[in-house]
Design an enzyme around this catalytic site. Sequence first.
Site, PDB file in Angstrom:
ATOM      1  N   ASP A 132       0.842  -1.187   0.000  1.00 30.81           N
ATOM      2  CA  ASP A 132       0.000   0.000   0.000  1.00 30.81           C
ATOM      3  C   ASP A 132       0.887   1.250   0.000  1.00 30.81           C
ATOM      4  OD1 ASP A 132      -1.713   2.103   0.583  1.00 30.81           O
ATOM      5  OD2 ASP A 132      -2.509   1.237   2.420  1.00 30.81           O
ATOM      6  N   ASP A 155      -7.555   4.871  -9.788  1.00 23.18           N
ATOM      7  CA  ASP A 155      -8.963   4.470  -9.859  1.00 23.18           C
ATOM      8  C   ASP A 155      -9.834   5.665  -9.468  1.00 23.18           C
ATOM      9  OD1 ASP A 155     -11.530   3.337  -9.463  1.00 23.18           O
ATOM     10  OD2 ASP A 155     -10.645   1.401  -8.941  1.00 23.18           O
ATOM     11  N   LYS A 159     -18.634   6.130  -8.312  1.00 23.28           N
ATOM     12  CA  LYS A 159     -19.875   6.248  -7.560  1.00 23.28           C
ATOM     13  C   LYS A 159     -19.661   7.110  -6.314  1.00 23.28           C
ATOM     14  CE  LYS A 159     -21.655   1.794  -9.138  1.00 23.28           C
ATOM     15  NZ  LYS A 159     -22.138   0.448  -8.734  1.00 23.28           N
ATOM     16  N   THR A 226       0.370   6.646 -23.305  1.00 19.62           N
ATOM     17  CA  THR A 226       0.208   5.206 -23.343  1.00 19.62           C
ATOM     18  C   THR A 226      -0.672   4.822 -24.538  1.00 19.62           C
ATOM     19  OG1 THR A 226      -1.795   5.216 -21.987  1.00 19.62           O
ATOM     20  CG2 THR A 226       0.310   5.154 -20.821  1.00 19.62           C
TER      21      THR A 226
END
Length: 249
Positions: A132, A155, A159, A226
């Site tokens: 982490d 990420d 929501k 990318t």
Amino acid sequence: MTGMQDTQQAVAGVEIIGRDSPEHRFSSRSIRSFVLRQGRMSEAQQRYLDDMLPKIGIDYRAAPLDLDEAFDRRAPKILEIGFGMGETTAKIAAAMPGHDFLGIEVHTPGVGALCKLVAEGGLANLRIIQHDAVEVMRDMIADGALAGVHVFFPDPWRKKRHFKRRLIQPDFVALVAQKLAPGGYLHCATDWEDYAHWMLEVLSAEPALANAAEGFAPRPEHRPLTKFENRGLRLGHGVWDLVFRRRAG
């Protein structure tokens, strides 16, 4: 009500990581910005993981890390959070041999893929920690030790109920600022517009950081495009870069 029930009630809506779960190996925090997925390892990724990680991997320990000793030299240190499959990380390290790069990722296939790129490219200026990133930065990186921090396409947790999982939060940004040397930079990039504005608001509110641009920044030369990003741009999708620098003093 049992003690366990009390704990669950106190953190309703927050995922608790059991100490026997695989995810606990990489984080002791209850709210994480990542979810471990069972990605499939190719034979090449596994082979390079087994061969290279003992050479370039650094184990997580809740103790300060001597970065110069880890790379066996003194050079500006740049930390990348969540390098995915490592393509961008390897390209940047190859293009900037005078800098050292510490890549952090929890997903094993990505770690294996970057190990392969390191071996094929003979990259002596790249190390990997599989843990982490928030805990690595908090526990292992000295204040003022970093010339830069890269957070590319994290990420977005789209929501609203998951916004608490977004990596770019005020406490995290304050931690990054603490680890940057004066003049050091935090470079974020996202292809999700809502998250881009979230990042801009959070970064702008950190008093130790100053925006290097008026709002969003043009893509810095050190961040290569990318294949995924090129495809998205051809389809008209946006990409937003943000570059903030640590204020002096």
